[in-house]
Design a protein around this motif. Sequence first.
Motif, PDB file in Angstrom:
ATOM      1  N   UNK A   1      31.870  49.885  55.630  1.00 19.07           N
ATOM      2  CA  UNK A   1      31.692  49.524  54.037  1.00 19.07           C
ATOM      3  C   UNK A   1      32.557  49.142  53.117  1.00 19.07           C
ATOM      4  N   UNK A   2      33.796  49.235  53.312  1.00 20.54           N
ATOM      5  CA  UNK A   2      34.532  48.602  52.213  1.00 20.54           C
ATOM      6  C   UNK A   2      34.229  47.280  52.413  1.00 20.54           C
ATOM      7  N   UNK A   3      35.190  47.040  54.399  1.00 21.92           N
ATOM      8  CA  UNK A   3      35.359  45.164  54.976  1.00 21.92           C
ATOM      9  C   UNK A   3      33.587  44.433  54.477  1.00 21.92           C
ATOM     10  N   UNK A   4      32.551  44.896  53.852  1.00 19.68           N
ATOM     11  CA  UNK A   4      31.623  44.109  54.172  1.00 19.68           C
ATOM     12  C   UNK A   4      30.982  44.386  52.923  1.00 19.68           C
ATOM     13  N   UNK A   5      31.270  45.199  52.585  1.00 22.93           N
ATOM     14  CA  UNK A   5      30.700  45.916  51.176  1.00 22.93           C
ATOM     15  C   UNK A   5      31.040  45.531  50.039  1.00 22.93           C
ATOM     16  N   UNK A   6      32.182  46.084  50.110  1.00 23.30           N
ATOM     17  CA  UNK A   6      32.693  47.084  48.814  1.00 23.30           C
ATOM     18  C   UNK A   6      34.171  45.719  48.444  1.00 23.30           C
ATOM     19  N   UNK A   7      35.046  45.619  49.252  1.00 24.45           N
ATOM     20  CA  UNK A   7      35.521  43.689  49.628  1.00 24.45           C
ATOM     21  C   UNK A   7      34.541  42.653  48.296  1.00 24.45           C
ATOM     22  N   UNK A   8      33.821  42.230  49.287  1.00 22.60           N
ATOM     23  CA  UNK A   8      33.223  41.651  49.171  1.00 22.60           C
ATOM     24  C   UNK A   8      32.332  40.799  47.478  1.00 22.60           C
ATOM     25  N   UNK A   9      31.907  42.947  46.901  1.00 17.23           N
ATOM     26  CA  UNK A   9      31.642  42.741  45.854  1.00 17.23           C
ATOM     27  C   UNK A   9      32.723  42.565  45.276  1.00 17.23           C
ATOM     28  N   UNK A  10      34.161  43.285  45.058  1.00 16.16           N
ATOM     29  CA  UNK A  10      35.135  43.229  44.090  1.00 16.16           C
ATOM     30  C   UNK A  10      34.886  41.837  44.228  1.00 16.16           C
ATOM     31  N   UNK A  11      35.512  41.157  45.118  1.00 18.22           N
ATOM     32  CA  UNK A  11      35.550  39.363  44.824  1.00 18.22           C
ATOM     33  C   UNK A  11      34.460  38.421  43.838  1.00 18.22           C
ATOM     34  N   UNK A  12      33.448  39.194  44.367  1.00 17.06           N
ATOM     35  CA  UNK A  12      32.132  38.494  43.527  1.00 17.06           C
ATOM     36  C   UNK A  12      32.108  38.793  42.062  1.00 17.06           C
TER      37      UNK A  12
ATOM     38  N   UNK B   1      36.713  36.598  29.702  1.00 13.19           N
ATOM     39  CA  UNK B   1      36.278  37.074  30.768  1.00 13.19           C
ATOM     40  C   UNK B   1      37.747  36.292  31.549  1.00 13.19           C
ATOM     41  N   UNK B   2      37.897  35.331  31.534  1.00 12.31           N
ATOM     42  CA  UNK B   2      39.395  34.911  31.998  1.00 12.31           C
ATOM     43  C   UNK B   2      40.235  35.967  31.365  1.00 12.31           C
ATOM     44  N   UNK B   3      40.530  36.597  30.799  1.00 16.13           N
ATOM     45  CA  UNK B   3      41.737  37.722  30.198  1.00 16.13           C
ATOM     46  C   UNK B   3      41.185  38.575  30.872  1.00 16.13           C
ATOM     47  N   UNK B   4      40.037  39.073  31.457  1.00 17.66           N
ATOM     48  CA  UNK B   4      39.823  40.521  32.102  1.00 17.66           C
ATOM     49  C   UNK B   4      39.505  39.899  33.331  1.00 17.66           C
ATOM     50  N   UNK B   5      39.516  38.920  34.445  1.00 23.14           N
ATOM     51  CA  UNK B   5      39.674  38.675  35.398  1.00 23.14           C
ATOM     52  C   UNK B   5      41.312  38.003  36.000  1.00 23.14           C
ATOM     53  N   UNK B   6      42.020  37.806  35.161  1.00 30.16           N
ATOM     54  CA  UNK B   6      43.210  38.110  35.396  1.00 30.16           C
ATOM     55  C   UNK B   6      43.657  39.427  35.330  1.00 30.16           C
ATOM     56  N   UNK B   7      43.746  40.253  34.509  1.00 30.79           N
ATOM     57  CA  UNK B   7      44.130  41.555  34.509  1.00 30.79           C
ATOM     58  C   UNK B   7      43.278  41.985  35.990  1.00 30.79           C
ATOM     59  N   UNK B   8      42.252  42.087  35.994  1.00 31.54           N
ATOM     60  CA  UNK B   8      42.364  42.965  37.071  1.00 31.54           C
ATOM     61  C   UNK B   8      42.724  42.298  38.597  1.00 31.54           C
ATOM     62  N   UNK B   9      42.723  41.203  38.397  1.00 31.19           N
ATOM     63  CA  UNK B   9      43.758  40.324  39.459  1.00 31.19           C
ATOM     64  C   UNK B   9      45.314  40.683  39.516  1.00 31.19           C
TER      65      UNK B   9
ATOM     66  N   UNK C   1      35.481  34.693  36.174  1.00 32.27           N
ATOM     67  CA  UNK C   1      36.471  33.497  35.548  1.00 32.27           C
ATOM     68  C   UNK C   1      34.847  31.675  35.238  1.00 32.27           C
ATOM     69  N   UNK C   2      33.677  32.533  36.336  1.00 33.06           N
ATOM     70  CA  UNK C   2      32.606  31.138  35.789  1.00 33.06           C
ATOM     71  C   UNK C   2      32.065  31.332  34.427  1.00 33.06           C
ATOM     72  N   UNK C   3      32.092  32.283  33.315  1.00 30.37           N
ATOM     73  CA  UNK C   3      31.393  32.939  32.686  1.00 30.37           C
ATOM     74  C   UNK C   3      32.162  31.671  30.864  1.00 30.37           C
TER      75      UNK C   3
END
Length: 224
Positions: free
Chosen positions: A110-121, A134-142, A127-129
Amino acid sequence: GVGITILVQSSSITTSTLTPLVGMGVLHLEQMLPLTLGANIGTTVTAILAALVSDKIESLQVALAHLFFNISGIIIWYPIPFMRNVPLNAARQLGRATRLWRGFPIVYIATVFFIIPLILLGISSMFEQDSKGYDVLGSFVVILIGCGLMYFVYWWNFKDGKEACGDCMSTRQRKSKAVKELPDDIDFLKAEINRLREHTGLPDDEEAAKDVETNDEEEEEVEA
């Protein structure tokens, strides 16, 4: 591994057939690794065959990309003994964790194949918006995820995190085993109690209750 997978047209069949042999000790983990890598090569043949009967060049490009991606992984992880030990040691650690707690594979998948891919997606979509917010929010999340990973590595290596996780999984496994064995334990205790009653001549619960009622009635008659 390549030949078997080409014949059955499925790497899942190859690995799922050979994995129990490793568990039984017929194959060693070092022998299973090249078979698994070969199965990853063999599974690309299906896509290549499908692309050859297609009129589109893009389908053949995707099939070849799949093939060369798997070949690149083999070149990185298999020829050098030091790199070869990385997946082997990871497999051993996962096996130990599964032995400690049977529910670990479910959490891992569940972690490797679902949670991590969803977080990365989700991070990549921020960053595609084409929006500064959204760029600032994405940087903060990273940054938060990076800090969390660094703390996890520190906790795992220097704060006895590995031992704590092992103790937690062992405790969960013991509780799960106790819950599963509880009905059998209750039946065993009932059988032992009945055996002791027959051996000592003690009355059972119904007879004891009747005796108590009889004594109460006699006391009420005496008082009357």
